[in-house]
Scaffold this motif. Sequence first.
Motif, mmCIF file in Angstrom:
data_model
loop_
_atom_site.group_PDB
_atom_site.id
_atom_site.type_symbol
_atom_site.label_atom_id
_atom_site.label_comp_id
_atom_site.label_asym_id
_atom_site.label_seq_id
_atom_site.Cartn_x
_atom_site.Cartn_y
_atom_site.Cartn_z
ATOM 1 N N VAL C 45 -16.240 73.536 49.830
ATOM 2 C CA VAL C 45 -17.239 72.542 49.411
ATOM 3 C C VAL C 45 -18.152 72.292 50.595
ATOM 4 O O VAL C 45 -17.678 72.039 51.701
ATOM 5 C CB VAL C 45 -16.576 71.197 49.033
ATOM 6 C CG1 VAL C 45 -17.640 70.235 48.514
ATOM 7 C CG2 VAL C 45 -15.499 71.394 47.994
ATOM 8 N N TYR C 46 -19.441 72.339 50.351
ATOM 9 C CA TYR C 46 -20.378 72.045 51.428
ATOM 10 C C TYR C 46 -20.345 70.549 51.705
ATOM 11 O O TYR C 46 -20.510 69.740 50.788
ATOM 12 C CB TYR C 46 -21.791 72.486 51.047
ATOM 13 C CG TYR C 46 -22.857 71.936 51.971
ATOM 14 C CD1 TYR C 46 -22.988 72.420 53.272
ATOM 15 C CD2 TYR C 46 -23.714 70.923 51.562
ATOM 16 C CE1 TYR C 46 -23.937 71.908 54.133
ATOM 17 C CE2 TYR C 46 -24.672 70.402 52.408
ATOM 18 C CZ TYR C 46 -24.781 70.904 53.695
ATOM 19 O OH TYR C 46 -25.724 70.391 54.538
ATOM 20 N N PRO C 47 -20.122 70.157 52.968
ATOM 21 C CA PRO C 47 -20.103 68.728 53.286
ATOM 22 C C PRO C 47 -21.527 68.172 53.325
ATOM 23 O O PRO C 47 -22.286 68.471 54.224
ATOM 24 C CB PRO C 47 -19.456 68.682 54.681
ATOM 25 C CG PRO C 47 -19.597 70.059 55.240
ATOM 26 C CD PRO C 47 -19.891 71.013 54.145
ATOM 27 N N MET C 48 -21.874 67.384 52.312
ATOM 28 C CA MET C 48 -23.252 66.898 52.241
ATOM 29 C C MET C 48 -23.527 65.789 53.246
ATOM 30 O O MET C 48 -24.651 65.584 53.654
ATOM 31 C CB MET C 48 -23.551 66.390 50.831
ATOM 32 C CG MET C 48 -23.844 67.509 49.846
ATOM 33 S SD MET C 48 -24.392 66.864 48.258
ATOM 34 C CE MET C 48 -22.843 66.620 47.431
ATOM 35 N N ALA C 49 -22.474 65.026 53.609
ATOM 36 C CA ALA C 49 -22.708 63.891 54.499
ATOM 37 C C ALA C 49 -23.085 64.388 55.888
ATOM 38 O O ALA C 49 -22.507 65.338 56.402
ATOM 39 C CB ALA C 49 -21.455 63.032 54.564
ATOM 40 N N LYS C 50 -24.064 63.712 56.463
ATOM 41 C CA LYS C 50 -24.565 64.131 57.770
ATOM 42 C C LYS C 50 -23.557 63.912 58.885
ATOM 43 O O LYS C 50 -23.638 64.540 59.929
ATOM 44 C CB LYS C 50 -25.845 63.353 58.104
ATOM 45 C CG LYS C 50 -27.052 63.816 57.315
ATOM 46 C CD LYS C 50 -28.266 62.997 57.723
ATOM 47 C CE LYS C 50 -29.559 63.597 57.221
ATOM 48 N NZ LYS C 50 -29.808 64.957 57.714
ATOM 49 N N GLU C 52 -20.269 64.394 58.706
ATOM 50 C CA GLU C 52 -19.064 65.217 58.561
ATOM 51 C C GLU C 52 -19.216 66.421 59.476
ATOM 52 O O GLU C 52 -19.965 67.348 59.166
ATOM 53 C CB GLU C 52 -18.910 65.687 57.119
ATOM 54 C CG GLU C 52 -18.454 64.612 56.159
ATOM 55 C CD GLU C 52 -16.947 64.429 56.175
ATOM 56 O OE1 GLU C 52 -16.228 65.441 56.147
ATOM 57 O OE2 GLU C 52 -16.499 63.268 56.230
#
Lengths: 123, 662, 263
Positions: C45-50, C52
Motif C-alpha cells: 500500500v502506498y503510504p499517502m500520509a506525508k 509516514e
Amino acid sequence: MMETIRRISGVNPRKCMKCGKCTASCPAYDEMEFHPHQFVDMVETGRIEELMQSKGIYTCLSCFACVERCPRSVEPAKLIEAVRLAVLRQQNENHLTANDIAEKLDPELPQQAITSAFRKYRK
Amino acid sequence: MQRIGVFVCWCGSNIAATVDVEKVSQVLAQEPGVVFSTNYQYMCSQAGQEMIQESIHKYQLTGVVICSCSPRMHEATFRKTCEKAGLNAHMVEIANIREQCSWIHKDMATGTEKAVILGRAAIAKVHLNAPLTAGQSPVKKRALVIGGGIAGIQTALDIADAGFDVDIVEKQPTIGGKMTQIDKTFPTLDCAACILTPKMVDAAQHEKIHIYSYAEVEKVKGFVGNFQVTIKKKARYVDETKCTGCGLCTEKCPQKKVPNAFNLGLDNRRAIYIPFAQAVPKIATIDADYCTMLKSGKCGVCSKVCTAGAIDYKQTDTYIEEEYGAIVVATGFNPIKLDKYDEFAYSQSPDVVTSLEFERLMNAAGPTGGTLLRPSDGAHPHTIVFVQCVGSRCDDEKGKPYCSKICCMYTAKHAMLCREKYPDTDVYVFYIDVRTPGKNFDEFYRRAVEEYGVHYIKGMVGKVVPQDGKLKVQASDLLGGSQLHIEADMVVLAAAIEPDETARPLATMLTASMDTNDFFTEAHPKLRPVESPTAGIFLSGACQGPKDIPETVAQASAAAAKVIGLLCKDSLTCNPCTAQPDELMCNGCSSCEKVCPYGAITYADKEFRGPNRTTLLRRVAQVNPAVCQGCGACTVACPSGAMDLKGFSNQQIMAEVDAICR
Amino acid sequence: MTYSYFPGCTLRTKGKELDQWGRAAAEVLGFALEEPENWQCCGAVYPMAKDEIATRLSSVRVLADAKAQGRELVTLCSACHHVIKRVNGDMQRDADICDKVNRYLKLDTPYAGETNVLHYLEVLRDRIGFDALKEKVVHPLTGVKIGAYYGCLLLRPGKEMGFDNPENPRILEDFIRAIGAEPVIYARRNECCGGYCTLENKSYATKQVDKIMDNAKAQGAQMLITACPLCMYNLKENATNGLDVKYFTELLAQALGVKEEAK
C-alpha cells in the motif's frame, strides 16, 4: 486535530468547489456513511471526531478514482487515509490484529492482501 | 539645470495606506533641481490636474515627476495635463509607487523607503530628458477582419456601413462560423440560421466588403495605420469566378465516405462539397485529402458534370498582398477535445456526444433532419443525461481554469427543447452551479425546470458505462444525499471551449498579447475591452474570452466603432520615442536591422571625414521614425552601443539605476 | 539489456505464474531481469500520509540499489509498481520526505529519485515495441476476445504514474493485439475490483467484481487479463459467475512459444 489532518494529508480542503465528482466516482459509496465530498467539507469545518468514529474510513478502497477525477486536484483519498491514521495512531485502536487473521485466510489468498490490510488497518 | 516639480498621489488609500506620502514629498523636495514638491489625495482628478498646471506656471517648471500609479494607467493623462500648461509631454516622468510599491508592501516604513527611491530615479531621469516632438503617419483607410463568424461579420458590416473598405479572411470555405451549426438560440429560441444567414448575405453583397474564404493570414508587417498583410488563398480546385454553386458536382462525386466536418462527422459528404445550402460564398471546394483525382489522377467526374467549367485540378495556393489601417481579430473558439475525460465514455459510445454535436442532431438541416435519434442505432432516446462543466473550472492540470460561460444556457435550451419536442423523454442535467447572469437568462432556466420538468441535479457524473445498448450513468446527487444510477440512452457533454488553434500563431504575427489560456488580452480589462494593447489591433468575439451571441455581437460592434474612429483620421501622431543611431559609432554590422520587427532600419553609405583630409565611405544604420515603434530591440542588439532610444537613452536609464543604488 | 527487477512478495508465492512467465518471455525477447539481493516487501500500500517514513524505506532501498547498479528498475505486480513508482516520485518532489528517508537509510550516496521505474508492460511498449513483439509471436492467439482489466493501481493517479491515459488506457489492448488476439473495450476496465476489502467485506468485493464481469461479458470478452495478483484473486474467487482470468505474462509466454501447453 484539523491542522494535523491537513498537515499529514497535505490536502487543502479549501480548493474544493463542491462539485461532487468524487462522490459520483466513488465505488464504495454504499459502504460509507460519510462520502468523499463530505470528508472534504467536514475536515474544513473541523468535524474530525465524527469522521474518526465513522466505519467508512475502513471501507475506502484506496482506488484513487476521486483523486484522479477531481477537477480541482483536492485528493479526498488522502484525507480519508489521514483520518484513519489519526485513529490508528492512538493506543489500542488497531482495526485489525494478528489474531483476526486466521479465520479470514483461504488457501488462494495472496500475501499482498494480508500485507496491505496490516498496512492500512494497524500501527 | 531643470526646475522640477514633484507630485505625490495618495490614490485614496491605495498608496497612502502603505506609503507615508507626506514624508515622500518632503524627502524628494531635497533632491537637486526640485523646486516644488507636494502630495494630494487624487492627483488624476480635475483638482489635482489643475494643481499641477498652476505649479508649472508658478514655479516655471521645466520637468515634472508624478509619483502615482503605473504609467500604463495615467501617463497619457498627466502628459496631456502638462502639455496644456505649455510643457513638452516628454518632460513628464511617472514613478510607479502603486503597483510596484504600495500594493506589494505591507509595511509602511519599507513602502515609504521604496517610494522615495523610485521618486529619485524618476527625478534623475527628468534631468536628462529633452523635449520630443512627434511626427505624423498616414492611415490606410481599409480594415482587415480575421475570422468570418458572427463576430467578424458584425464587425465588418458596421465598418463597411460607415463607408470604409473591409476584407474578411475566413479559413473555412464559407463564412458564418459556429453559429451556422447551432439550431436555436437562447433565450428566445429563434432559429440561428434565420437570424444569421441574412447577415451572411448582407456581408457578401455589401459593396465595401470583400470576403476571402478558404484563406488564411500568412504574414503581417507594419504598424497601426499601415499594416502590410499577406493573405494565403488555399487551393480549392474550383474557379470561384466560374462556379455557380449549383451543387451538381457534390451529388455526382463518387467518393462518398468523407466525414462531414460541418455535421461534426455524424454523417458523410463527398470529396467535393459545399458545407451547407446557405453557404457564403456558395462555391464548391475539393477536399484534397479525399479526392481520387488529386490523389491518383483517375476520376474527373466533377469536371465532367460541371457545365460552368469551374473545376481546376491544377489550382495552387495563391498569395495576396494588401494594406490595412486596422486589423480585427475574430478567430472564435472550439470545444475542447475530450480524451482526458473518458470516464464519460465519449470515445467508447457514439451515444455520448458533445453539446455541439447535439445541436446538429436537433437541427432540421442536420444529419437526422431534426428528429432526435441516437447515433448508435437510430432509436428515439427516452432518457437523456446532460453533464455540465466538462473540462471547465478545473485546476491547470485537469483542464481549463475558467468558466466557459455559455454552457449553462445552451444546456437549459437543449433540455427544454427535448422536453418540448419529446414529452416522453426524461431529462437530467448535472450541474455544479447554474450560472445565468444575462437578460432573461435565469427566467429561461427556471422555465426549463418549472414548465418543462427538466430534472436539475446538483452533482456530477463520475462514470458512464456503455452496456447492453444503454449508458449506465453513475452520479452524485449532493442535495438529495445519494449516489444515482441512471440507465440513459444518451449522454450530452457540455465541453469547455477554448480559443481556435490559429489564434496563437496569429498573435505572434500581430505581436498582440495573449493570456495563458490563449485568449487575446485587452488593452484594459474594464476601460478598453475591445482593443489589444498593440495599437491598431482590435478584438471581436470569443477570441478574447468565452461569450454568447448577444455579447459577441455587442463586442463586435464596439470593435467596429473603435476601428471607424481610427480610420476616420487622415494621419496618426507617431511615437516620438524612436531609435536614433550615432553614426560615428555605428560599424554597419546589420545586427539592428535583423532584430527590428517593423522593418524600420535600413543602411546607407555615407561620407565621413577621415584623418589627413581624407574622405571615408562608411555603411551606417538609418531609422525611419515613421515606422519605428520604439520597442528598443535594436538598442540592445547593437554591439557598439551606437543605437539609442529617444526618451530612454542609455544615459537616462543609467542615471535612474544610479539614483536607485545611491 | 539488463534491468533490476523487483518481483515482490506475492510473485514468490501465490502469484508465481505472473513472475515465472514474465521471466521466460523476457529471455525470448532479449532482456534480462536481475533481482537485487535482500529486497524487502514494498508494503503493498502506498503510504499517502506525508509523515509516514518507515513505510517508504523498503522501496527506497531497492531504488537506490538499482541506481548503484546503473539500471532501470522493472516491476511486474501492479501494487509493487504503484508503491515504488510513487515513493520514487516523493523522493524527487518532496524535499522533506527525501531528507528524512536519507537520514534513516544512511546510504553511501544519498538517493533523490534518480532511478527510472518501469512496469514490465512499459518495457514491452517503450523498449521492445509492440511491433517488434508481434514479430516474435509464434503462436498468435487468433480469434480470442480478451478484455484487459487494468484496475486502479497501474493507472492512478495519472500524473504520478505516467503509465497511460487513466480514463482510456490502451497499453494492454495494444499488447493483446500484438499477441494476435482481439481486445475488447469495456468501460469498467479501470474501475476498482474491491480487492483491498476482500478480507473484511467479501460480499462487497463480490458486488464490485460482478459488475466488472457483467460489463466485460456484455461487450463480448471471453476472458480477462490482469497484472495484479490481488485483482486476480478477487476476480477469480469472488465472482459469482465470472470469466476466466489470466496474467498477461502467461499469454505472452504462450504466444512466444515458451509455454508449450495449449490454451
